[in-house]
Scaffold this motif. Structure first.
Motif, PDB file in Angstrom:
ATOM      1  N   GLU A  12       0.841  -1.192   0.000  1.00  4.57           N
ATOM      2  CA  GLU A  12       0.000   0.000   0.000  1.00  4.57           C
ATOM      3  C   GLU A  12       0.878   1.245   0.000  1.00  4.57           C
ATOM      4  O   GLU A  12       1.987   1.243   0.547  1.00  4.57           O
ATOM      5  N   GLN A  15       0.129   6.995   1.598  1.00  5.34           N
ATOM      6  CA  GLN A  15      -1.183   7.630   1.829  1.00  5.34           C
ATOM      7  C   GLN A  15      -2.208   6.593   2.285  1.00  5.34           C
ATOM      8  O   GLN A  15      -2.991   6.839   3.213  1.00  5.34           O
ATOM      9  N   GLN A  16      -2.197   5.388   1.631  1.00  8.42           N
ATOM     10  CA  GLN A  16      -3.154   4.336   2.003  1.00  8.42           C
ATOM     11  C   GLN A  16      -2.912   3.849   3.432  1.00  8.42           C
ATOM     12  O   GLN A  16      -3.853   3.591   4.180  1.00  8.42           O
ATOM     13  N   GLU A  18      -1.538   5.605   5.868  1.00 11.94           N
ATOM     14  CA  GLU A  18      -1.980   6.676   6.772  1.00 11.94           C
ATOM     15  C   GLU A  18      -3.498   6.697   6.909  1.00 11.94           C
ATOM     16  O   GLU A  18      -4.044   6.875   8.005  1.00 11.94           O
ATOM     17  N   GLU A  19      -4.199   6.502   5.762  1.00 10.33           N
ATOM     18  CA  GLU A  19      -5.672   6.460   5.791  1.00 10.33           C
ATOM     19  C   GLU A  19      -6.153   5.304   6.652  1.00 10.33           C
ATOM     20  O   GLU A  19      -7.097   5.438   7.431  1.00 10.33           O
ATOM     21  N   PHE A  20      -5.486   4.140   6.528  1.00  8.56           N
ATOM     22  CA  PHE A  20      -5.861   2.960   7.307  1.00  8.56           C
ATOM     23  C   PHE A  20      -5.679   3.224   8.799  1.00  8.56           C
ATOM     24  O   PHE A  20      -6.548   2.905   9.615  1.00  8.56           O
ATOM     25  N   SER A  21      -4.551   3.843   9.162  1.00  9.40           N
ATOM     26  CA  SER A  21      -4.297   4.187  10.580  1.00  9.40           C
ATOM     27  C   SER A  21      -5.379   5.122  11.108  1.00  9.40           C
ATOM     28  O   SER A  21      -5.873   4.961  12.227  1.00  9.40           O
ATOM     29  N   GLY A  22      -5.752   6.093  10.267  1.00  9.89           N
ATOM     30  CA  GLY A  22      -6.809   7.034  10.656  1.00  9.89           C
ATOM     31  C   GLY A  22      -8.141   6.352  10.857  1.00  9.89           C
ATOM     32  O   GLY A  22      -8.884   6.664  11.799  1.00  9.89           O
ATOM     33  N   LEU A  23      -8.453   5.377   9.974  1.00 14.62           N
ATOM     34  CA  LEU A  23      -9.711   4.629  10.095  1.00 14.62           C
ATOM     35  C   LEU A  23      -9.748   3.821  11.386  1.00 14.62           C
ATOM     36  O   LEU A  23     -10.768   3.783  12.080  1.00 14.62           O
ATOM     37  N   GLU A  26     -10.449   6.121  14.233  1.00 14.29           N
ATOM     38  CA  GLU A  26     -11.871   6.497  14.273  1.00 14.29           C
ATOM     39  C   GLU A  26     -12.730   5.343  14.782  1.00 14.29           C
ATOM     40  O   GLU A  26     -13.705   5.551  15.504  1.00 14.29           O
ATOM     41  N   ALA A  48     -15.406   1.573   4.689  1.00 17.55           N
ATOM     42  CA  ALA A  48     -14.069   1.794   4.112  1.00 17.55           C
ATOM     43  C   ALA A  48     -13.126   0.638   4.456  1.00 17.55           C
ATOM     44  O   ALA A  48     -12.358   0.166   3.604  1.00 17.55           O
ATOM     45  N   ARG A  52     -11.394  -2.196   1.911  1.00 15.40           N
ATOM     46  CA  ARG A  52      -9.948  -2.469   1.940  1.00 15.40           C
ATOM     47  C   ARG A  52      -9.690  -3.961   2.137  1.00 15.40           C
ATOM     48  O   ARG A  52      -8.834  -4.551   1.464  1.00 15.40           O
TER      49      ARG A  52
END
Length: 374
Positions: A12, A15-16, A18-23, A26, A48, A52
């Motif tokens: 990944e 960016q992907q 980082e997005e996963f960590s953010g998800l 949350e 989301a 993935r």
């Protein structure tokens, strides 16, 4: 060359990741909170994460994520979200080999989309149902579903979905023995995939074109299509697609008499399918290993592979694959001189082929007639 490429999911991007960590953050923040705003936020996060997991072929993880998402969509009384999640849950169960369970989910999805007037969702549900029924051997019924989906997508001007419908129709016509008709449909689909930039569907259709060429004994062309598909599978990290393509490549090399090379490819595919829990792919890999060892004269070894393949095909409901494995088993048993068991397996194969209108039925009938005279 497809031989030297690594067999692993595409890494990944930063960016992907980082997005996963953010998800995940949350997901933790919204745990245990019941107000509608937070529930809706958690639903979006689970959607989301589920997408993935499907992309990475982590089907068991996807199942858990979609199951929680469905509970939330129902709690919020959001029928649009409910139908979408049910469809994704169906795709997940299909990939886990639970085809009948997937069909029930797709039928629920179809009922909701029609009730709320969601054309896009209706087309998607019809497509999913068509694929599932085709896998169960109900090809004519599947064609009707694909044609309904195609009409909806053309009316909407949805080119990407239209291309998938054309590809699905092509695969159904291959099953019916109408290979030239299928190739025309695949070529239409491929042109649209490339225009809209849908790499996943492009690799799938290249694979299907390879299968069609193989049926017409155009083996070298088939191998070229498979090699193109495999490069895309690995580029986009589609492990399920990679496993399927490796099996297809194996059949191409086996047709050229390169049986040891075919076995290597089938074994690579088997490893991938077991790692991701794709039971139908596992069964297909085992069945093809059986046919390869039979070609090498290792009949007893071949029979063991066929037995495992039949067990998985019955569990997952893939009737055409079951019929092929039973037929191959009967040929192997006849080589060992066990004509009674060969006939019993061939009769079971013929029953399936007749029920699903498979072109292999005539070949089995002729062989049974010869064995019964013996």
């Amino acid at each position: 060359s497809y031989k030297s490429l690594p067999s692993q999911p595409a890494p990944e991007t930063r960016q992907q990741v980082e997005e996963f960590s953010g998800l995940l953050q949350e997901l933790n923040e919204t745990r245990g909170r019941e107000d509608p705003v937070t529930l809706r936020k958690r639903l979006a996060v689970l959607n989301a994460l589920g997408e993935r997991s499907l992309r990475l072929s982590a089907f068991d993880k996807a199942r858990k994520q979609w199951t929680e998402a469905l509970e939330i969509a129902r709690r919020l009384n959001d029928r649009q979200a409910e139908s979408s999640v049910i469809g994704n849950l169906g795709v997940t169960f299909k990939n886990l080999g639970e085809t009948r369970r997937a069909i029930k989910l797709y039928e629920q999805q179809l009922a909701i989309t029609r009730d709320i007037g969601d054309w896009r969702g209706e087309g998607s549900a019809l497509d999913h149902l068509g694929v599932a029924y085709r896998n169960m051997g109900e090809t004519r019924y599947a064609i009707g579903l694909f044609e309904q989906a195609l009409a909806i997508h053309r009316k909407m001007g949805d080119r990407e979905s239209e291309s998938k419908d054309l590809g699905n129709l092509g695969s159904a016509y291959v099953d019916m023995g109408e290979t030239h008709r299928a190739i025309g449909l695949y070529e239409q689909a491929l042109a649209i995939h490339r225009v809209v930039g849908d790499r996943w569907s492009e690799s799938n259709t290249l694979n299907n074109l390879g299968v069609a060429c193989h049926q017409l004994s155009e083996t070298q062309n088939a191998i070229e299509y498979y090699a193109q598909a495999l490069a895309i599978n690995r580029e986009i990290g589609d492990r399920r697609g990679e496993g399927i393509t490796l099996v297809n490549l194996g059949t191409g090399h086996q047709a050229l008499g390169e049986t040891r090379r075919a076995i290597e490819l089938y074994e690579q595919a088997l490893t991938i399918h077991r790692e991701i829990g794709y039971r139908h792919g596992e069964g297909k890999s085992l069945g093809n290993l059986g046919s390869a060892y039979a070609a090498l004269g290792e009949t007893c070894r071949a029979i063991e592979f066929y037995k495992k393949a039949i067990e998985i095909d019955r569990e997952t409901g893939y009737r055409r694959s079951e019929g092929i494995a039973l037929w191959n088993m009967s040929l192997a048993l006849s080589k060992l001189g066990d004509l009674a068991q060969a006939i019993a397996n061939a009769e079971a194969a013929l029953k399936i082929f007749e029920q699903i209108e498979d072109p292999n039925a005539e070949k089995v009938r002729q062989q049974l007639a010869e064995w019964r005279k013996a």
